[in-house]
Design a protein around this motif. Sequence first.
Motif, mmCIF file in Angstrom:
data_model
loop_
_atom_site.group_PDB
_atom_site.id
_atom_site.type_symbol
_atom_site.label_atom_id
_atom_site.label_comp_id
_atom_site.label_asym_id
_atom_site.label_seq_id
_atom_site.Cartn_x
_atom_site.Cartn_y
_atom_site.Cartn_z
ATOM 1 N N VAL A 183 0.886 -1.077 -0.029
ATOM 2 C CA VAL A 183 -0.096 0.052 0.043
ATOM 3 C C VAL A 183 0.881 1.110 0.036
ATOM 4 O O VAL A 183 0.479 2.287 -0.518
ATOM 5 C CB VAL A 183 -0.888 0.154 1.219
ATOM 6 N N LEU A 184 2.215 1.186 0.710
ATOM 7 C CA LEU A 184 2.884 2.215 0.752
ATOM 8 C C LEU A 184 4.137 2.315 -0.245
ATOM 9 O O LEU A 184 4.849 3.212 -0.281
ATOM 10 C CB LEU A 184 3.421 2.491 2.043
ATOM 11 N N HIS B 39 0.912 10.143 6.456
ATOM 12 C CA HIS B 39 1.069 9.671 5.337
ATOM 13 C C HIS B 39 0.738 8.108 5.168
ATOM 14 O O HIS B 39 0.021 7.732 4.200
ATOM 15 C CB HIS B 39 2.631 9.631 5.024
ATOM 16 N N ARG C 287 -3.125 6.565 2.886
ATOM 17 C CA ARG C 287 -2.815 5.629 1.837
ATOM 18 C C ARG C 287 -3.871 4.327 2.079
ATOM 19 O O ARG C 287 -4.100 3.588 1.043
ATOM 20 C CB ARG C 287 -1.495 5.097 1.682
ATOM 21 N N ASP D 254 -6.551 -3.118 2.423
ATOM 22 C CA ASP D 254 -5.128 -2.538 2.877
ATOM 23 C C ASP D 254 -4.426 -3.025 4.030
ATOM 24 O O ASP D 254 -3.166 -2.531 4.276
ATOM 25 C CB ASP D 254 -5.337 -1.022 2.822
#
Length: 273
Positions: free
Chosen positions: A203-204, A238, A242, A248
């Motif tokens: 996801v990142l 951050h 996401r 996720d």
Amino acid sequence: MYGRDVLSGDWRRPRRGQIPEVPAELDLVVEDAEGRFCGAVVACDKEAVTLEDRFGRRRVFPLSPAGFLLDGGPVTLVRPAAASKGPRRSASGSIAVEGLRARVARESRIYVEGVHDASLVEKIWGHDLRVEGVAVEFLEGVDDLPAIVAEFAPGPGRRLGVLVDHLVPGSKESRIAARVSGDHVLVVGHPYVDVWQAVKPAVLGIPAWPDVPRGVPWKEGVIAALGWRMDPQEAWRHILGRVGAYTDLEPELLGRVEELIDFVTDPTADTQP
């Protein structure tokens, strides 16, 4: 000569084509391979499927080969070729309640360890929690849990569910959990050092969460290893930004949060002795 018994060997590791593949269409009813949970498919992505039983309890299972039973026989569930039409889903995969008016809060509560845990639970399960009238609070550390449980005074109709980070055998967290658990208190946890790790690395856009050497603060160590020019609060914003849906997150967190919601909303909890 007859061939060998078709049920012999390890059918959980089937040869290619031996176990049928079945699309995980909405409302398909299956059991997990261990026979411990039976429910209808309510959501499916490329890695996991969510089942809901007749009591409305949900569990998330990986799409493992021969991971399910259909009509008593092993099958491999696969993601449907096209998304099935159906009711709108919330971020947790549950059916969204249109025109929702939050229910009056129950006496039962869910506690999590910190503000990051609380914000992640709110983002994914906030809709469900408002439907059920469940409030989420945070502990600011598991060391305070015994005092919080004593002050809360759990009992029939007043249950307490607690989500703990790094709940592994032999840990400080596991010893504290054992002290406070009971009929009206359920403590569950995930294996991660911090809830950040419950977000899937993909996801990142990273291959994996970095290993942080002992003695180095975990969040700061992760930020340094990833080369992020952020402080921990900026990094969390951050990460959280996401995350869009339950897909996720890692199953180890998903299952535990859903277990807590089931526990504090169990209708038998409202029955006085």
